[in-house]
Design a protein around this motif. Structure first.
Motif, short mmCIF file in Angstrom:
data_model
loop_
_atom_site.label_atom_id
_atom_site.label_comp_id
_atom_site.label_asym_id
_atom_site.label_seq_id
_atom_site.Cartn_x
_atom_site.Cartn_y
_atom_site.Cartn_z
N VAL A 49 0.84 -1.21 0.00
CA VAL A 49 0.00 0.00 0.00
C VAL A 49 0.87 1.26 0.00
CG1 VAL A 49 -1.81 1.27 1.22
CG2 VAL A 49 -1.92 -1.23 1.07
N ALA A 50 1.97 1.25 0.76
CA ALA A 50 2.89 2.41 0.75
C ALA A 50 3.48 2.59 -0.64
CB ALA A 50 3.98 2.22 1.79
N CYS A 54 3.21 5.88 -2.97
CA CYS A 54 4.44 6.50 -3.49
C CYS A 54 4.38 6.60 -5.02
CB CYS A 54 5.66 5.69 -3.04
SG CYS A 54 7.25 6.43 -3.50
N ALA A 55 3.90 5.55 -5.67
CA ALA A 55 3.82 5.54 -7.13
C ALA A 55 2.88 6.60 -7.66
CB ALA A 55 3.38 4.16 -7.62
N LEU A 56 1.84 6.91 -6.92
CA LEU A 56 0.85 7.89 -7.38
C LEU A 56 1.10 9.30 -6.86
CD1 LEU A 56 -2.40 5.75 -7.17
CD2 LEU A 56 -0.82 6.03 -9.08
N ASN A 108 12.77 7.44 -1.94
CA ASN A 108 11.57 8.16 -2.35
C ASN A 108 10.33 7.74 -1.58
OD1 ASN A 108 13.10 7.77 -5.38
ND2 ASN A 108 12.68 9.82 -4.60
N LEU A 109 10.42 6.65 -0.83
CA LEU A 109 9.29 6.19 -0.02
C LEU A 109 9.35 6.94 1.31
CD1 LEU A 109 6.98 4.07 -0.12
CD2 LEU A 109 8.47 2.61 1.22
N THR A 110 8.41 7.85 1.50
CA THR A 110 8.46 8.74 2.66
C THR A 110 7.61 8.21 3.81
OG1 THR A 110 6.56 10.05 1.98
CG2 THR A 110 8.73 10.72 1.11
N GLU A 111 7.80 8.83 4.96
CA GLU A 111 6.96 8.48 6.12
C GLU A 111 5.50 8.81 5.82
OE1 GLU A 111 6.02 6.81 9.72
OE2 GLU A 111 7.86 6.66 8.54
N ALA A 117 -0.52 4.47 4.20
CA ALA A 117 -0.74 3.02 4.11
C ALA A 117 -1.36 2.49 5.40
CB ALA A 117 0.57 2.31 3.80
N ARG A 118 -0.81 2.90 6.54
CA ARG A 118 -1.35 2.44 7.83
C ARG A 118 -2.80 2.86 8.01
NH1 ARG A 118 3.59 4.81 10.11
NH2 ARG A 118 5.18 3.29 9.62
#
Length: 139
Positions: A49-50, A54-56, A108-111, A117-118
């Motif tokens: 989900v994260a 990130c992709a969008l 590039n995957l940020t908090e 996602a959570r």
């Protein structure tokens, strides 16, 4: 409203003419449908989900988006190297592809993507656990 809230925190959001390529359109169209089917079988739900968020995310660089969209497109494909319907091993190839993609784009995957996602997973669990409403026929 922040970019994340407006663009990626709405799973059903579609961007119409702003959709960039068939991969993004395919991922947008199929991710949540596939995720609902697979949710109980995949140990990497938060990462998947994260990666979707990130992709969008419009702030994610193009190369990273391409890597993630490719991995997510593989995740939603009904037929892949190991069919997803096989218990316990069906998603092992998806795990490998997503793990490699996440390792490639880690910076590039940020908090914010993880938080989104959570939240989505919490909402998903709440919806899944909701009791069916009583109707006149079932009273």
């Amino acid at each position: 409203m922040s970019t994340l809230e407006g663009e990626i925190l709405e799973p059903d959001h579609t961007s119409g003419a702003n959709t960039k390529g068939a991969d993004e359109a395919s991922v947008r169209a199929g991710f949540w449908r596939t995720f609902r089917k697979a949710a109980g079988q995949i140990p990497f739900a938060e990462d998947a989900v994260a990666a979707y968020y990130c992709a969008l995310d419009p702030e994610t660089p193009g190369k990273s988006k391409a890597v993630l969209l490719g991995a997510l497109a593989y995740f939603i494909m009904p037929l892949d190297a190991i069919p997803d319907v096989l218990a316990f091993v069906g998603f092992s190839d998806d795990i490998a592809v997503l793990t490699l993609a996440l390792a490639t784009i880690r910076s590039n995957l940020t908090e914010a993507h993880r938080i989104a996602a959570r939240r989505s997973l919490a909402d998903f669990a709440a919806d899944k656990g909701a009791k069916p409403k009583k109707t006149r026929a079932s009273s």
